[in-house]
Design a protein around this motif. Structure first.
Motif, PDB file in Angstrom:
ATOM      1  N   CYS A 268       0.843  -1.192   0.000  1.00 43.10           N
ATOM      2  CA  CYS A 268       0.000   0.000   0.000  1.00 43.10           C
ATOM      3  C   CYS A 268       0.886   1.252   0.000  1.00 43.10           C
ATOM      4  N   GLN A 269       1.885   1.222   0.880  1.00 40.22           N
ATOM      5  CA  GLN A 269       2.800   2.357   0.973  1.00 40.22           C
ATOM      6  C   GLN A 269       3.533   2.587  -0.345  1.00 40.22           C
ATOM      7  N   LYS A 270       3.972   1.490  -0.946  1.00 37.00           N
ATOM      8  CA  LYS A 270       4.707   1.579  -2.218  1.00 37.00           C
ATOM      9  C   LYS A 270       3.838   2.253  -3.296  1.00 37.00           C
ATOM     10  N   PHE A 271       2.590   1.785  -3.430  1.00 38.12           N
ATOM     11  CA  PHE A 271       1.704   2.355  -4.458  1.00 38.12           C
ATOM     12  C   PHE A 271       1.389   3.822  -4.164  1.00 38.12           C
ATOM     13  N   ARG A 272       1.210   4.130  -2.878  1.00 35.91           N
ATOM     14  CA  ARG A 272       0.862   5.517  -2.540  1.00 35.91           C
ATOM     15  C   ARG A 272       2.036   6.452  -2.822  1.00 35.91           C
ATOM     16  N   ARG A 273       3.249   5.944  -2.595  1.00 36.44           N
ATOM     17  CA  ARG A 273       4.432   6.757  -2.913  1.00 36.44           C
ATOM     18  C   ARG A 273       4.509   7.029  -4.409  1.00 36.44           C
ATOM     19  N   GLN A 274       3.968   6.087  -5.186  1.00 34.45           N
ATOM     20  CA  GLN A 274       3.940   6.300  -6.644  1.00 34.45           C
ATOM     21  C   GLN A 274       2.825   7.263  -7.047  1.00 34.45           C
ATOM     22  N   GLY A 275       2.074   7.731  -6.055  1.00 30.18           N
ATOM     23  CA  GLY A 275       0.985   8.676  -6.332  1.00 30.18           C
ATOM     24  C   GLY A 275      -0.301   8.008  -6.777  1.00 30.18           C
ATOM     25  N   ARG A 276      -0.397   6.683  -6.547  1.00 29.08           N
ATOM     26  CA  ARG A 276      -1.623   5.981  -6.980  1.00 29.08           C
ATOM     27  C   ARG A 276      -2.627   5.930  -5.838  1.00 29.08           C
ATOM     28  N   LYS A 277      -3.884   6.046  -6.209  1.00 31.62           N
ATOM     29  CA  LYS A 277      -4.959   5.983  -5.214  1.00 31.62           C
ATOM     30  C   LYS A 277      -5.232   4.509  -4.897  1.00 31.62           C
ATOM     31  N   VAL A 278      -5.058   4.136  -3.620  1.00 31.95           N
ATOM     32  CA  VAL A 278      -5.121   2.720  -3.249  1.00 31.95           C
ATOM     33  C   VAL A 278      -6.406   2.403  -2.478  1.00 31.95           C
ATOM     34  N   ALA A 279      -7.061   1.301  -2.867  1.00 33.56           N
ATOM     35  CA  ALA A 279      -8.197   0.782  -2.097  1.00 33.56           C
ATOM     36  C   ALA A 279      -7.800  -0.561  -1.495  1.00 33.56           C
ATOM     37  N   LEU A 280      -8.191  -0.770  -0.249  1.00 33.91           N
ATOM     38  CA  LEU A 280      -7.942  -2.070   0.383  1.00 33.91           C
ATOM     39  C   LEU A 280      -9.255  -2.819   0.520  1.00 33.91           C
ATOM     40  N   LEU A 281      -9.213  -4.122   0.268  1.00 33.58           N
ATOM     41  CA  LEU A 281     -10.374  -4.990   0.467  1.00 33.58           C
ATOM     42  C   LEU A 281      -9.953  -5.991   1.542  1.00 33.58           C
ATOM     43  N   SER A 283     -10.426  -7.703   5.849  1.00 32.07           N
ATOM     44  CA  SER A 283     -11.369  -8.155   6.876  1.00 32.07           C
ATOM     45  C   SER A 283     -11.541  -7.090   7.956  1.00 32.07           C
ATOM     46  N   ALA A 284     -12.590  -7.248   8.752  1.00 35.17           N
ATOM     47  CA  ALA A 284     -12.838  -6.321   9.872  1.00 35.17           C
ATOM     48  C   ALA A 284     -11.684  -6.393  10.863  1.00 35.17           C
ATOM     49  N   GLU A 285     -11.063  -7.576  10.998  1.00 35.88           N
ATOM     50  CA  GLU A 285      -9.955  -7.740  11.939  1.00 35.88           C
ATOM     51  C   GLU A 285      -8.712  -6.985  11.474  1.00 35.88           C
ATOM     52  N   HIS A 286      -8.454  -6.970  10.166  1.00 40.49           N
ATOM     53  CA  HIS A 286      -7.232  -6.338   9.652  1.00 40.49           C
ATOM     54  C   HIS A 286      -7.383  -4.834   9.440  1.00 40.49           C
ATOM     55  N   ALA A 287      -8.616  -4.395   9.181  1.00 39.17           N
ATOM     56  CA  ALA A 287      -8.851  -2.998   8.772  1.00 39.17           C
ATOM     57  C   ALA A 287      -8.196  -1.960   9.696  1.00 39.17           C
ATOM     58  N   PRO A 288      -8.301  -2.125  11.033  1.00 43.70           N
ATOM     59  CA  PRO A 288      -7.746  -1.084  11.907  1.00 43.70           C
ATOM     60  C   PRO A 288      -6.238  -0.887  11.769  1.00 43.70           C
ATOM     61  N   TYR A 289      -5.535  -1.853  11.201  1.00 41.54           N
ATOM     62  CA  TYR A 289      -4.070  -1.762  11.089  1.00 41.54           C
ATOM     63  C   TYR A 289      -3.629  -0.969   9.867  1.00 41.54           C
ATOM     64  N   HIS A 290      -4.568  -0.645   8.987  1.00 43.85           N
ATOM     65  CA  HIS A 290      -4.160  -0.073   7.706  1.00 43.85           C
ATOM     66  C   HIS A 290      -4.576   1.378   7.528  1.00 43.85           C
ATOM     67  N   GLU A 291      -3.810   2.010   6.653  1.00 48.16           N
ATOM     68  CA  GLU A 291      -4.146   3.357   6.222  1.00 48.16           C
ATOM     69  C   GLU A 291      -4.163   3.323   4.705  1.00 48.16           C
ATOM     70  N   ALA A 292      -5.240   3.789   4.104  1.00 43.49           N
ATOM     71  CA  ALA A 292      -5.309   3.799   2.641  1.00 43.49           C
ATOM     72  C   ALA A 292      -6.330   4.844   2.225  1.00 43.49           C
ATOM     73  N   ASP A 293      -6.415   5.102   0.921  1.00 38.35           N
ATOM     74  CA  ASP A 293      -7.378   6.096   0.450  1.00 38.35           C
ATOM     75  C   ASP A 293      -8.803   5.592   0.645  1.00 38.35           C
ATOM     76  N   ILE A 294      -8.988   4.302   0.376  1.00 37.15           N
ATOM     77  CA  ILE A 294     -10.319   3.696   0.501  1.00 37.15           C
ATOM     78  C   ILE A 294     -10.144   2.341   1.201  1.00 37.15           C
ATOM     79  N   ILE A 295     -10.970   2.084   2.211  1.00 35.17           N
ATOM     80  CA  ILE A 295     -10.917   0.760   2.842  1.00 35.17           C
ATOM     81  C   ILE A 295     -12.308   0.142   2.788  1.00 35.17           C
ATOM     82  N   GLU A 296     -12.419  -0.979   2.081  1.00 35.45           N
ATOM     83  CA  GLU A 296     -13.696  -1.697   1.995  1.00 35.45           C
ATOM     84  C   GLU A 296     -13.573  -2.944   2.879  1.00 35.45           C
ATOM     85  N   ILE A 297     -14.441  -3.017   3.891  1.00 37.69           N
ATOM     86  CA  ILE A 297     -14.372  -4.157   4.818  1.00 37.69           C
ATOM     87  C   ILE A 297     -15.308  -5.261   4.335  1.00 37.69           C
TER      88      ILE A 297
END
Ligand code: AMP
Ligand code: MG
Length: 355
Positions: A268-281, A283-297
């Motif tokens: 996620c960090q790598k893609f964001r450094r490239q200036g790309r808008k990142v979405a994560l898909l 679980s509810a358990e993993h979601a709190p650990y991440h930072e991204a433009d869009i998080i779909e649980i």
């Protein structure tokens, strides 16, 4: 008659949630199918795009509406086991055994077809795929139409399968005569497809009825087909990459959850450094650990049925965002997890990262 129902680009919207109009909705859908038209309807797996399975002209309209390759056969839906006799040449004992345990339900059987089944329905094969769906509206429609209904998933070819009537309308409005709205699909993934014409039963597509359940019912070995791009594939559908979201999807998979979490964060960090808008898909358990433009649980890792039910809807939601890349979490491949991961792998194509 059509004046009574709302329409979207000429596709009639039949709201079966309205109890007083449910019978009218079914009657109207029956009249369309009987005269060779197309009706999308809910099943417990995904919405199906239905036509009279024994009417070649009607069946051809399905391929046209979906943009489905002509060599990818359709599943024939029935309401009663007795309908097998007109469709199937020899009905093996295994078919009866499986039907009595899993029908109505998310299991499709591949059997030797009779000449009554048009080649348009089987895409030229001598075998036919048959299923009895476990959705009251689908069964009512089949009973009232009094003929088998061919129905692949009611999406445009290549898009995620539809689990709500609005998904059908998004893809096919103006291309089908009507859609029956029966709410969200309970399973959310397409049926298990089991080939009974081989020496040993062979799963061509994993679904909610698992390999273990099939083997336990038949008291014999049940194989899972593999296809690695060699030709010909065990099932025509296997060579098509379905469910591809608009943005490339990277699937991160591994046995150690912490390693998966860390790999997703790094990617996620790598893609964001490239200036790309990142979405994560994730679980509810993993979601709190991440930072991204869009998080779909997707749901809880402890509830694979919930993850499965929401997968296609989530892929569609992500398609409606401006995400440029999607990173998805992998899940254990046991039980229903096999089917879930099969669909995620298809969505990812080559982009699978093992940690
Ligand atoms: P869908 O209707 O979109 O859920 O797709 C049906 C799936 O069943 C596709 O993957 C087809 O290739 C597969 N299928 C249908 N009929 C047959 C058949 N006679 N032999 C092998 N696979 C089949
Ligand atoms: Mg499909």
């Amino acid at each position: 008659m059509t004046g009574k129902w709302p329409q979207k680009k000429g596709t009639i919207y039949l709201d079966a949630g309205n109890i007083t109009r449910k019978k009218q909705a079914i009657d109207y859908a029956v009249s369309i199918i009987r005269r060779g038209g197309l009706v999308a309807f809910p099943t417990e797996t995904v919405y199906g795009l239905g036509a009279d399975a024994l009417n070649p002209q009607a069946v051809l309209k399905i391929y046209k509406a979906k943009g489905r390759p002509a060599d990818n056969p359709l599943i024939v839906h029935i309401a009663r086991e007795s309908e097998l006799e007109q469709l199937v040449e020899e009905i093996p004992d295994d078919a009866y055994r499986l039907a009595s345990k899993f029908w109505p339900g998310p299991l499709t059987l591949i059997l030797k077809s009779t000449e009554k089944v048009p080649l348009e329905t089987t895409a030229g094969l001598t075998t036919v795929a048959i299923r009895m769906p476990a959705h009251p509206l689908a069964l009512e429609l089949l009973e009232a139409t009094k003929r088998p209904i061919a129905a692949p998933s009611a999406n445009s070819s290549g898009r995620p399968s539809p689990t709500m009537a609005e998904h059908v309308l998004a893809d096919l409005s103006g291309k089908v005569d009507a859609v029956i709205d029966g709410g969200s699909c309970r399973v959310g993934l397409e049926s298990t497809v089991l080939d009974l014409t081989q020496k040993e039963p062979l799963i061509l597509r994993p679904g909610a009825v698992t390999q273990e359940e099939l083997a336990a019912c038949l008291k014999k070995n049940v194989n899972q087909a593999v296809y690695q791009g060699d030709s010909p594939p065990p099932s025509p559908g296997m060579k098509y990459r379905h469910y591809a979201p608009r943005a490339p999807l990277f699937l991160v998979n591994g046995e150690k959850e912490d390693a998966v979490k860390a790999a997703i964060a790094a990617l996620c960090q790598k893609f964001r450094r490239q200036g790309r808008k990142v979405a994560l898909l994730v679980s509810a358990e993993h979601a709190p650990y991440h930072e991204a433009d869009i998080i779909e649980i997707l749901g809880s890792r402890d509830r694979p049925a919930e993850l499965s039910r929401r997968l296609f809807m989530s892929l569609r939601l992500l398609d409606d965002t401006d995400a440029e890349v999607i990173i998805a979490e992998g899940y254990p491949e046991k039980g229903l997890g096999v089917a879930l991961m099969n669909r995620l792998r298809k969505a990812a194509g080559e982009n699978i990262i093992c940690v």
